[in-house]
Write a protein that holds these residues in place. Structure first.
Motif, short mmCIF file in Angstrom:
data_model
loop_
_atom_site.label_atom_id
_atom_site.label_comp_id
_atom_site.label_asym_id
_atom_site.label_seq_id
_atom_site.Cartn_x
_atom_site.Cartn_y
_atom_site.Cartn_z
N VAL A 75 1.53 -0.99 -0.17
CA VAL A 75 0.27 0.01 -0.40
C VAL A 75 0.87 1.52 0.28
N GLU A 76 2.02 0.93 0.03
CA GLU A 76 2.86 2.62 0.92
C GLU A 76 2.62 3.28 -0.68
N GLY A 77 4.35 2.86 -1.50
CA GLY A 77 4.18 2.70 -3.04
C GLY A 77 5.97 3.49 -2.99
N ASN A 78 6.51 3.49 -3.93
CA ASN A 78 7.87 4.22 -3.77
C ASN A 78 8.71 3.22 -2.76
N ASN A 79 8.74 2.26 -2.60
CA ASN A 79 9.28 1.42 -1.90
C ASN A 79 10.23 1.10 -2.59
N THR A 80 11.63 1.78 -2.29
CA THR A 80 12.62 1.64 -3.54
C THR A 80 13.95 0.73 -2.33
N ASN A 81 14.15 0.32 -1.45
CA ASN A 81 14.98 -0.33 -0.74
C ASN A 81 15.05 -1.44 -0.48
N ASN A 82 13.70 -2.15 -0.97
CA ASN A 82 13.87 -3.47 -0.62
C ASN A 82 13.76 -4.78 -1.28
N ASN A 83 13.79 -5.93 -1.04
CA ASN A 83 14.14 -7.12 -2.11
C ASN A 83 12.94 -7.15 -3.43
N TRP A 84 11.83 -6.35 -2.94
CA TRP A 84 11.00 -6.86 -3.78
C TRP A 84 11.07 -6.21 -4.82
N HIS A 85 11.36 -4.21 -4.87
CA HIS A 85 11.75 -3.56 -5.74
C HIS A 85 12.36 -3.51 -6.83
N ALA A 86 13.42 -3.94 -6.26
CA ALA A 86 14.27 -5.22 -7.03
C ALA A 86 13.50 -6.19 -7.58
N HIS B 156 6.53 -8.51 6.40
CA HIS B 156 5.19 -9.08 5.56
C HIS B 156 6.23 -9.38 4.91
N PHE B 157 6.78 -10.00 3.91
CA PHE B 157 7.78 -10.55 3.10
C PHE B 157 9.01 -9.03 2.45
N THR B 158 8.59 -8.14 2.55
CA THR B 158 9.87 -7.90 2.16
C THR B 158 11.43 -7.24 3.46
N ASP B 159 12.18 -7.72 2.53
CA ASP B 159 13.68 -7.67 3.45
C ASP B 159 14.18 -6.56 2.97
N PRO B 160 14.87 -5.40 3.96
CA PRO B 160 15.74 -4.43 3.11
C PRO B 160 16.89 -4.64 2.21
N LEU B 161 17.66 -4.56 1.27
CA LEU B 161 18.25 -4.71 0.19
C LEU B 161 19.87 -4.64 0.83
N TRP B 162 20.27 -4.07 2.12
CA TRP B 162 21.27 -4.72 2.48
C TRP B 162 21.06 -6.38 3.35
N VAL B 163 20.22 -5.99 3.91
CA VAL B 163 19.67 -7.70 3.78
C VAL B 163 20.02 -8.88 3.27
N THR B 164 19.19 -8.90 2.23
CA THR B 164 19.32 -9.54 1.29
C THR B 164 20.91 -9.98 0.91
N GLU B 165 21.55 -8.69 0.85
CA GLU B 165 22.49 -8.83 0.45
C GLU B 165 23.92 -9.85 1.26
N ARG B 166 23.95 -10.18 1.94
CA ARG B 166 24.20 -11.19 3.36
C ARG B 166 23.46 -11.92 3.13
N GLY B 167 22.94 -12.30 2.73
CA GLY B 167 22.32 -13.72 2.39
C GLY B 167 20.58 -13.81 2.99
N GLY B 168 20.42 -12.68 3.28
CA GLY B 168 19.08 -12.43 3.48
C GLY B 168 18.60 -13.92 5.28
N TRP B 169 17.94 -14.21 4.82
CA TRP B 169 17.28 -15.37 5.55
C TRP B 169 17.84 -17.32 6.14
N GLU B 170 19.23 -16.99 4.68
CA GLU B 170 19.14 -18.05 4.65
C GLU B 170 21.22 -17.19 5.63
N ASN B 171 20.51 -16.93 5.89
CA ASN B 171 22.54 -16.43 6.70
C ASN B 171 21.47 -16.06 8.44
N PRO B 172 22.35 -17.22 9.28
CA PRO B 172 21.92 -16.70 10.67
C PRO B 172 22.10 -15.33 11.24
#
Ligand code: BGC
Length: 441
Positions: free
Chosen positions: A23-34, A115-131
Motif C-alpha cells: 500500500v505505501e508506494g515508492n518503496n525502493t530499498n527492498n528485495n521486492w523493488h529489486a 511482511h515478505f519484504t527485506d531491506p536490500l542490505w539484508v538480502t545482500e548479506r544472504g537474507g534469511w539464509e544467513n543465521p
C-alpha cells in the motif's frame, strides 16, 4: 423467511489488514523493488495506494466511518533501517503518526514487523539464509517496539513464514526465486529463531504486549480419497507447508518432511495465533514435480471459483482451521489476521464474507476463543508477483488517479461491524444467493 442474527462476542475486533509494500508506494530499498525491476512481476508496485504520501489518513477515515474498530498494518524494515548502521527517525515518526491516527479514530492497531519484504542490505548479506538474521531482526524489533510501544500492544512478528519460504525457495515466484527444498527449510528454521528472539525482546520491553505470528494455514484433501499416492502426497505437503512453524512453537522441534531441527527457544512463544485463511487445497501425486516432493495442488472441479481462479470459496475450511488451532493449542486466543478474495466487480466477495463469517460464528459458539477478524483488504493493493491483476480491496483503487471506488462490500461489511453480527436482512440484501445456506427454513 427466517429472521435471525448471528451475533459475535462483545469486544470482537472488526478490521481489515494491509502490508507496507502493498500500500505505501515508492518503496525502493527492498528485495521486492529489486524483484519488480528485474521483471519478475506482472506490474510494478509504483505508487501503490500512496500511503507513504499520506493517503493512509483518508483510508483510515474510511475504515472508521464504516464501523471498523481495528486495523492491521506492517512496518517497512527497509525504510526504518535503510543501511545496517542507520535508523531513519523520520520514517519511524511517520509510523508513529499512523498509530496515533488509528488511536484517534478508535481503531485498535495490530502491527506486523515483517511482511515478505527485506531491506536490500539484508538480502545482500544472504537474507534469511544467513543465521545472522536472527540478531538483525531482534535489533530491528527492539528499535521499533521501543519507539512505538506507547501506541501499540498487539504485535505480529512475521507474516506467513511458510508462504515466504514456499514461494521464495521452492516455487521461485517470490525473491530470491530459488527452488531448493533443503534451503527453504533452513530459511524456515531461521525465521522461527528470529520470531522467538523477537517475541522475547518485545516482552522484555513491554510486559503487557500480546505477541504472535500470522500462519497461512491451508487445509488439504487428497484428490482421490482412495488413492494411497494422493493421500501420501497430501500428508507430505500438509506437513511441509503447515506444520513447520506450529510444531516448533508447540515442542521446540521444527518438523519437516526432509528433516527436523531443534529450536528449543521457540517453545511457547505465542500469546495468540494469527490465522490467515483463504481456501482449501486438493492435492495429488505428480511425477513432474520432483522439487515439491512429487505433489501438486489445485481446486475441486465445480468449485465456486474467484475472479482469476486464484481461490475456491470453501468456507467450511475456516471452521476446520479454527478447530485445528483449538485442538492444538487449547484456550489460545485466535485472531483471523487475513481472509478475503480477489474480486474486481464484487460479485463474489459479499457471499465469501457472509459464508466465512458464518463459519467463524459457528466456531465462536463452541466457545473457541476467536477474538477478531481482519478482512484482506481495506483497499486494492499490490499483489506481489501478480501485480495489479488481483483486486482484494473492500474499496477498489484506480491506480492512475488514486481514486477509491466504493464496492457494495464496503457497505455490507460496515453493517456487520456496526451490528457486531450478521443478519438475515443483510444477507438477503447483499448476497441473496446464499440465503438458504445460512438461514435454512
Ligand atoms: C498475504 C498477502 C496477500 C494475500 C492475497 C496473503 O498470503 O499475506 O500479502 O496479499 O495473501 O494474495
Amino acid at each position: 423467511m427466517p429472521q435471525a442474527t448471528y451475533h459475535f462476542p462483545k469486544g470482537f475486533l472488526w478490521g481489515t489488514a494491509t502490508a507496507s509494500h502493498q500500500v505505501e508506494g515508492n518503496n525502493t530499498n527492498n528485495n521486492w523493488h529489486a524483484w519488480e525491476e528485474a521483471g519478475h512481476t506482472v506490474h510494478k508496485s509504483g505508487l501503490a495506494a500512496d500511503w507513504w504520501g499520506g493517503r493512509w489518513r483518508e483510508d483510515f477515515d474510511r475504515a472508521a466511518e464504516t464501523g471498523q474498530n481495528a486495523h492491521r498494518f506492517s512496518l517497512e524494515w527497509s525504510r526504518i533501517q535503510p543501511t545496517p548502521d542507520t535508523w531513519d527517525e523520520e520514517a519511524i515518526e511517520k509510523y508513529r503518526l499512523m498509530l496515533r491516527g488509528l488511536r484517534e479514530r478508535n481503531l485498535t492497531a495490530l502491527v506486523t514487523l515483517h511482511h515478505f519484504t527485506d531491506p536490500l542490505w539484508v538480502t545482500e548479506r544472504g537474507g534469511w539464509e544467513n543465521p545472522e538474521i536472527v540478531g538483525l531482526f531482534e535489533k530491528f524489533t527492539r528499535k521499533v517496539v521501543d519507539a512505538l510501544k506507547e501506541y501499540n500492544t498487539l504485535w505480529c512478528t512475521i507474516n506467513e513464514p511458510n508462504v515466504y519460504t514456499m514461494s521464495g525457495y521452492v516455487q521461485g515466484a517470490f525473491p530470491p526465486g530459488k527452488k531448493d527444498l533443503k534451503l527453504s527449510m533452513r530459511v524456515m528454521g531461521n525465521m522461527i529463531r528470529a520470531h522467538a528472539a523477537s517475541y522475547r525482546a518485545i516482552h522484555e520491553l513491554q510486559p503487557e504486549a500480546r505477541v504472535g505470528y500470522a500462519l497461512h494455514y491451508r487445509p488439504m484433501v487428497p484428490r482421490l480419497s482412495w488413492s494411497p499416492l494422493d493421500r501420501l502426497m497430501r500428508n507430505i505437503r500438509y506437513e511441509g507447508l503447515n506444520m513447520a512453524f506450529p510444531s516448533a512453537i508447540s515442542t521446540g522441534v521444527m518438523r519437516s518432511p526432509i528433516g527436523n531441527q531443534n529450536i528449543p527457544e521457540a517453545k511457547g512463544t505465542q500469546d495468540y495465533l494469527g490465522l490467515n485463511y483463504y481456501s482449501v487445497d486438493t492435492v495429488w501425486f505428480d511425477l513432474f514435480k520432483p522439487g515439491e516432493l512429487f505433489s501438486n495442488s489445485g481446486y475441486p472441479k465445480n468449485a465456486d471459483m474467484s475472479d482469476t481462479n486464484f481461490l475456491a470459496n470453501i468456507p467450511e475450511g475456516i471452521f476446520n482451521s479454527i478447530k485445528w488451532i483449538e485442538r492444538t493449542y487449547p484456550n489460545l486466543p485466535i485472531i483471523i489476521t487475513e481472509n478475503g478474495v480477489e474480486d474486481s466487480d464484487d460479485h463474489m466477495r459479499p457471499r465469501y464474507i457472509a459464508q466465512h463469517l458464518h463459519q467463524i460464528w459457528r466456531a465462536v459458539n463452541f466457545n473457541w476463543p476467536v477474538k477478531g477478524y481482519f478482512h484482506w483488504s481495506l483497499v486494492d493493493n499490490f499483489e506481489w508477483e501478480r501485480g495489479w491483476t488481483q483486486r482484494f480491496g473492500l474499496w477498489g483503487l484506480d491506480i492512475d488517479t488514486q481514486k477509491r471506488i466504493r464496492r457494495p462490500s464496503v457497505d455490507f461489511y460496515a453493517e456487520i461491524c456496526k451490528e457486531n453480527g450478521i443478519s438475515s436482512d443483510m444477507v438477503q440484501k447483499y448476497c441473496p444467493e446464499v440465503f438458504d445456506k445460512l438461514f435454512p427454513s
